[in-house]
Design an enzyme around this catalytic site. Structure first.
Site, PDB file in Angstrom:
ATOM      1  N   HIS A   1       0.842  -1.327  -0.066  1.00  0.00           N
ATOM      2  CA  HIS A   1      -0.102  -0.080   0.027  1.00  0.00           C
ATOM      3  C   HIS A   1       0.849   1.235  -0.212  1.00  0.00           C
ATOM      4  CE1 HIS A   1      -3.450  -2.633   0.894  1.00  0.00           C
ATOM      5  NE2 HIS A   1      -4.043  -1.546   0.773  1.00  0.00           N
TER       6      HIS A   1
ATOM      7  N   HIS B   1       1.820  -3.630   9.548  1.00  0.00           N
ATOM      8  CA  HIS B   1       3.153  -3.510   9.121  1.00  0.00           C
ATOM      9  C   HIS B   1       3.950  -2.968  10.222  1.00  0.00           C
ATOM     10  CE1 HIS B   1       2.892  -4.615   4.868  1.00  0.00           C
ATOM     11  NE2 HIS B   1       1.748  -4.047   4.702  1.00  0.00           N
TER      12      HIS B   1
END
Length: 175
Positions: free
Chosen positions: A111, A150
């Site tokens: 992303h 993440h």
């Protein structure tokens, strides 16, 4: 692997800081909305708007974007499947994830890479939008940490991957 130990400790400490507070559920709601803007559909809308605003420049914009993603995606998958870095909740029971990620591994943040790829191209074609584009991309990266999917180094490498692929694509296209 000794070099990686301090990085891993920093990643864990930063994630704990970002996820272990009493407002983490409220932050996750906002982060989910921001993260969703990096799922890919908005990139198509941006390309369409660029083309509709000025067909000639829009064609080059779309060509740069497509070229950059054609470069970025294989590198992204190769890195993910080479490093096979587990996601934050898998590495510490103290960490939670607020969403189910679309793939198994953590490094790099796709992303974030895509957001910074688009921000770099947008800033080349529409310099007046540079602060907005990079601010938005930065929020996408931050949202991935705040959602617990993440670590910060995944995001940093995603930033480098996105900017690098966009710059390479623009050079190849001749922009």
């Amino acid at each position: 692997m000794r070099v990686m130990n301090p990085i891993a400790r920093f990643d864990l400490a930063f994630s704990l800081f970002c996820l272990q507070h009493r407002f983490n559920h409220q932050v996750a709601l906002m982060s989910r909305a921001v993260s969703h803007t990096g799922d890919g559909h908005l990139y198509v809308v941006i390309a369409l708007v660029a083309y509709l605003m000025d067909a000639d420049a829009g064609k080059v914009f779309v060509l740069c974007g497509l070229s950059a993603f054609l470069i970025e995606l294989p590198i992204y998958w190769a890195l993910k499947n080479s490093f096979k870095r587990r996601r934050p909740p898998e590495l510490s029971s103290q960490l939670i994830s607020f969403i189910t990620p679309s793939d198994r591994y953590s490094l790099p943040s796709g992303h974030t890479a895509a957001g910074f790829l688009m921000a770099t191209i947008i800033s080349q074609f529409y310099p007046q939008l540079t602060p907005i584009a990079f601010g938005w991309a930065g929020l996408i990266g931050l949202s991935r940490i705040l959602l617990g999917v993440h670590f910060i180094t995944d995001v940093v490498i995603g930033v480098a991957l996105g900017i690098g692929c966009a710059e390479l694509a623009m050079n190849l296209v001749g922009v």
